[in-house]
Design an enzyme around this catalytic site. Structure first.
Site, PDB file in Angstrom:
ATOM      1  CB  SER A  15      21.109 -51.139  83.917  1.00  0.00           C
ATOM      2  OG  SER A  15      21.034 -50.181  84.763  1.00  0.00           O
ATOM      3  CB  THR A  62      24.723 -53.522  89.306  1.00  0.00           C
ATOM      4  OG1 THR A  62      23.543 -54.452  89.735  1.00  0.00           O
ATOM      5  CG2 THR A  62      24.834 -53.750  87.877  1.00  0.00           C
ATOM      6  CE  LYS A  66      24.724 -54.033  94.179  1.00  0.00           C
ATOM      7  NZ  LYS A  66      23.430 -54.096  94.723  1.00  0.00           N
ATOM      8  N   GLY A 239      10.332 -54.592  93.881  1.00  0.00           N
ATOM      9  CA  GLY A 239      11.413 -53.726  94.475  1.00  0.00           C
ATOM     10  C   GLY A 239      11.525 -52.462  93.523  1.00  0.00           C
TER      11      GLY A 239
END
Ligand code: ATR
Length: 271
Positions: A15, A62, A66, A239
């Site tokens: 991340s 994440t 979720k 994205g």
């Protein structure tokens, strides 16, 4: 002492949210810390309870937590209700409020950063899992002519279309469904990108000036982005901008300050 935030996932080591939030905090003069924490797969509830005791102010959530975050939230925003999932937890005196900024993040990247208008446009979305459910409501709010959800398992696309039909024209089919129109925009929300696979759909589904957007992102162009370029897409992007925009919205929910996302996008893209 700095206010504490974290991103929770498993795995979470790749991340880049800590770098993004550190930059947002620097830009806006906020004194915060932001860590990445790997949560045991069977211990999410205990983990967020312990972070509450330790005084954490908020978390990003994440994969694969979720839906659990949704279940465990004390209260939910309308965005989280529509998404059926929570990616942002905001501290309350007794627990966590759940929100979801993924859809807002996608719509901001499309409309603001990429100048793609969604109003009265024909949109094809590939996939019908949690990622797609999370973005449908904000896209429908932009007033597209219609959304066609196409998924490998047709029943899931049909069920998702049914769930959102009160917000606009949404149809669901399999990947071999009847594609009547060339589309202005094709969004890939399948997990196929992670494996470098592009869902099989017919050629020629994108208008010559059409755009293609992969909700997945990677250092190299994704398989879907490559496919879209071969299809002649005027814009073909992954994205990454969505990641930055959803983070900015979470930051706003926690700190009531709006960071300059364009600046950060340019910084990352030139590095
Ligand atoms: P997420 O929460 O990331 O959306 P998910 O709920 O497991 O994850 O959904 C994954 C989506 O990617 C689904 O739409 C899935 O299709 P199925 O519903 O048929 O399983 C889609 N998907 C995953 N691998 C795929 C592949 N190789 N080709 C096409 N679609 C794929």
């Amino acid at each position: 002492m700095s206010d504490k935030y974290a991103v929770l996932g498993n795995p979470v080591k790749h991340s880049i949210s800590p770098q993004i939030h550190a930059e947002f905090a620097r830009q806006t003069g906020q004194d915060i810390s932001y860590e990445k924490l790997e949560v045991p797969l069977d211990g999410f509830a205990e983990f967020i309870a312990s972070l509450h005791k330790k005084g954490y102010k908020g978390m990003n959530v994440t994969l694969p937590f979720k839906e659990q975050a949704f279940q465990l939230s004390e209260s939910l925003s309308a965005a989280a209700e529509h998404a059926g999932a929570v990616n942002t937890l905001i501290r309350t005196p007794t627990g966590w409020r759940g929100d979801n900024t993924d859809g807002v993040g996608l719509v901001r990247d499309l409309t603001k950063n990429l100048s793609i208008k969604l109003k009265q446009k024909k949109i094809l979305i590939l996939g019908a899992g949690g990622a797609v459910r999370g973005v449908l409501e904000p896209i429908l709010r932009e007033g597209p002519e219609h959304i066609h959800i196409a998924n490998r398992t047709a029943e899931k696309a049909i069920a998702l279309a049914e769930k959102f039909k009160q917000l606009g024209t949404v149809i669901g089919t399999g990947l071999d469904g009847s594609f009547e129109d060339p589309y202005d925009l094709i969004i890939n929300g399948t997990a196929a990108s992670i494996k470098g696979i592009v869902p099989t759909i017919p050629d020629g589904l994108l208008k010559p000036d059409g755009a293609a957007y992969d909700m997945f992102y990677a250092k190299e162009p994704t398989a879907f982005v490559e496919w879209a370029k071969q299809q002649g897409a005027a814009i073909a992007t992954d994205g990454f901008g969505m990641l930055i925009e959803q983070a900015a919205e979470s930051f706003y929910l926690w700190r009531l300050k709006r960071p300059d996302t364009k600046k950060l996008l340019n910084q990352f893209l030139t590095n």
